[in-house]
Enzyme design. Sequence first.
Site, PDB file in Angstrom:
ATOM      1  N   HIS A 195      -9.608  -2.802   3.317  1.00  0.00           N
ATOM      2  CA  HIS A 195      -9.819  -1.414   2.902  1.00  0.00           C
ATOM      3  C   HIS A 195     -10.732  -0.682   3.895  1.00  0.00           C
ATOM      4  O   HIS A 195     -11.865  -0.330   3.545  1.00  0.00           O
ATOM      5  CB  HIS A 195     -10.462  -1.389   1.500  1.00  0.00           C
ATOM      6  CG  HIS A 195      -9.688  -2.085   0.430  1.00  0.00           C
ATOM      7  ND1 HIS A 195     -10.229  -2.423  -0.804  1.00  0.00           N
ATOM      8  CD2 HIS A 195      -8.393  -2.522   0.390  1.00  0.00           C
ATOM      9  CE1 HIS A 195      -9.315  -3.027  -1.553  1.00  0.00           C
ATOM     10  NE2 HIS A 195      -8.193  -3.117  -0.849  1.00  0.00           N
TER      11      HIS A 195
ATOM     12  N   GLU B 235      -1.874 -10.131  -4.121  1.00  0.00           N
ATOM     13  CA  GLU B 235      -0.971  -9.578  -3.100  1.00  0.00           C
ATOM     14  C   GLU B 235      -0.180 -10.674  -2.384  1.00  0.00           C
ATOM     15  O   GLU B 235       0.466 -10.400  -1.375  1.00  0.00           O
ATOM     16  CB  GLU B 235      -1.760  -8.762  -2.048  1.00  0.00           C
ATOM     17  CG  GLU B 235      -2.688  -7.701  -2.581  1.00  0.00           C
ATOM     18  CD  GLU B 235      -1.980  -6.487  -3.174  1.00  0.00           C
ATOM     19  OE1 GLU B 235      -0.741  -6.516  -3.285  1.00  0.00           O
ATOM     20  OE2 GLU B 235      -2.684  -5.546  -3.541  1.00  0.00           O
TER      21      GLU B 235
ATOM     22  N   HIS C  96      -4.993  -8.030   4.734  1.00  0.00           N
ATOM     23  CA  HIS C  96      -5.090  -6.762   4.003  1.00  0.00           C
ATOM     24  C   HIS C  96      -6.554  -6.439   3.772  1.00  0.00           C
ATOM     25  O   HIS C  96      -7.324  -7.304   3.350  1.00  0.00           O
ATOM     26  CB  HIS C  96      -4.351  -6.881   2.663  1.00  0.00           C
ATOM     27  CG  HIS C  96      -4.684  -5.767   1.715  1.00  0.00           C
ATOM     28  ND1 HIS C  96      -4.427  -4.440   2.004  1.00  0.00           N
ATOM     29  CD2 HIS C  96      -5.289  -5.767   0.495  1.00  0.00           C
ATOM     30  CE1 HIS C  96      -4.841  -3.691   0.994  1.00  0.00           C
ATOM     31  NE2 HIS C  96      -5.368  -4.474   0.071  1.00  0.00           N
TER      32      HIS C  96
ATOM     33  N   HIS D  72      -5.640   3.429  -0.158  1.00  0.00           N
ATOM     34  CA  HIS D  72      -5.915   2.025  -0.501  1.00  0.00           C
ATOM     35  C   HIS D  72      -6.384   1.214   0.726  1.00  0.00           C
ATOM     36  O   HIS D  72      -7.467   0.647   0.722  1.00  0.00           O
ATOM     37  CB  HIS D  72      -4.662   1.395  -1.134  1.00  0.00           C
ATOM     38  CG  HIS D  72      -4.856   0.001  -1.599  1.00  0.00           C
ATOM     39  ND1 HIS D  72      -4.221  -0.536  -2.697  1.00  0.00           N
ATOM     40  CD2 HIS D  72      -5.610  -1.017  -1.113  1.00  0.00           C
ATOM     41  CE1 HIS D  72      -4.600  -1.792  -2.861  1.00  0.00           C
ATOM     42  NE2 HIS D  72      -5.442  -2.104  -1.903  1.00  0.00           N
TER      43      HIS D  72
ATOM     44  N   GLU E 299      -7.497   2.700  24.260  1.00  0.00           N
ATOM     45  CA  GLU E 299      -7.005   1.357  23.894  1.00  0.00           C
ATOM     46  C   GLU E 299      -5.912   1.374  22.820  1.00  0.00           C
ATOM     47  O   GLU E 299      -5.142   0.431  22.717  1.00  0.00           O
ATOM     48  CB  GLU E 299      -8.144   0.478  23.351  1.00  0.00           C
ATOM     49  CG  GLU E 299      -9.057  -0.097  24.386  1.00  0.00           C
ATOM     50  CD  GLU E 299     -10.108   0.914  24.850  1.00  0.00           C
ATOM     51  OE1 GLU E 299     -10.126   2.045  24.301  1.00  0.00           O
ATOM     52  OE2 GLU E 299     -10.868   0.587  25.751  1.00  0.00           O
TER      53      GLU E 299
HETATM   54  P1  13P Z   1      -7.064  -9.759  -4.884  1.00  0.00           P
HETATM   55  O1  13P Z   1      -8.484  -9.947  -5.400  1.00  0.00           O
HETATM   56  O2  13P Z   1      -6.050 -10.185  -5.904  1.00  0.00           O
HETATM   57  O3  13P Z   1      -6.874 -10.393  -3.550  1.00  0.00           O
HETATM   58  O4  13P Z   1      -6.839  -8.188  -4.709  1.00  0.00           O
HETATM   59  C1  13P Z   1      -7.641  -7.450  -3.855  1.00  0.00           C
HETATM   60  C2  13P Z   1      -6.959  -6.262  -3.305  1.00  0.00           C
HETATM   61  O5  13P Z   1      -7.409  -5.717  -2.295  1.00  0.00           O
HETATM   62  C3  13P Z   1      -5.748  -5.746  -3.975  1.00  0.00           C
HETATM   63  O6  13P Z   1      -5.066  -4.842  -3.173  1.00  0.00           O
HETATM   64 ZN    ZN Z   2      -6.432  -3.885  -1.645  1.00  0.00          ZN
END
Ligand code: 13P
Ligand code: ZN
Length: 273
Positions: free
Chosen positions: A141, A116, A139, A210, A169
């Site tokens: 999840h 990413e 980023h 995602h 908050e």
């Molecule tokens: P990477 O292992 O390439 O960082 O990817 C993980 C991920 O969350 C892809 O969206």
């Molecule tokens: Zn991801």
Amino acid sequence: MAKFVDSVFVRKMCEVTHESYLRYWDERNGGNVSVRLTSEEVAAFDDVVEVKEELDLGFDASPLSGFYYLVTGTGRYFRNVIGNPENDLGLIRISSNGKKAELLWGFSDGGKPTSEFPSHLMSHIERLKVNPEQRVIFHCHPTNVIALSFTQPLEERHISRLLWKMQAESIVVFPEGIGIIPYMTPGTNKIGQATAEKMSEFQAVLWPHHGLFAAGNSLDETFGLVEVIEKAAMIYSQIGSQGGRIMQEISDDELREIADYFGRKPHVGFLEE
Ligand code: 13P
Ligand code: ZN
């Protein structure tokens, strides 16, 4: 002389990736982080002078030419970074023509930056236009945020309001609300461009089914932003587990009052007049 592996930057990346793993935001290799370092910060370490490898970025990152980024590697497990940072992290400089990543430190087993990375860099470009202090893209999840993307309409006003109303908050921490892109294939320049477009307006962007893309001045602040968004989504999930019926809520006038009190400007049009 000081070694980069002992720096506060590496230590903070280790802390944040580990904490994020413990919160179930980063199963297996899920998630990635990049943080911009200044040339002065990098110059304090004598083991980061040589370019060990050059990698194609696959897009024109020339607005970031000469900038340094400490970034997680592709395929690396957040739970492991703390035990082997020199392997799972890399310090990159963007080349003078903006087309390459120059590896100065890390990825000791030949690893590469996160898949990413183009999305991170495109988002960095946009966030720097909004606020030159912004250094971090994170980023991950987060479970309850992802769940929302299945049960709720994918509308920025709707999801922002829902999250604002789950706790007092929220509107203080993300008064601009959260941006949403359509579902897209991860790792592509297309998702990077769509995310970056939203980053001109929002500090956090939902990738449906995602995860989240979040920006901030520091790792702590960016982690805190994700924490608050995920906490709000978690409260929504808990309400569901208590039967789902909402008997009372924070009104739009009360949200406006919180925002006013803390000197925040809610996204225009997201609150009812
Ligand atoms: P990477 O292992 O390439 O960082 O990817 C993980 C991920 O969350 C892809 O969206
Ligand atoms: Zn991801």
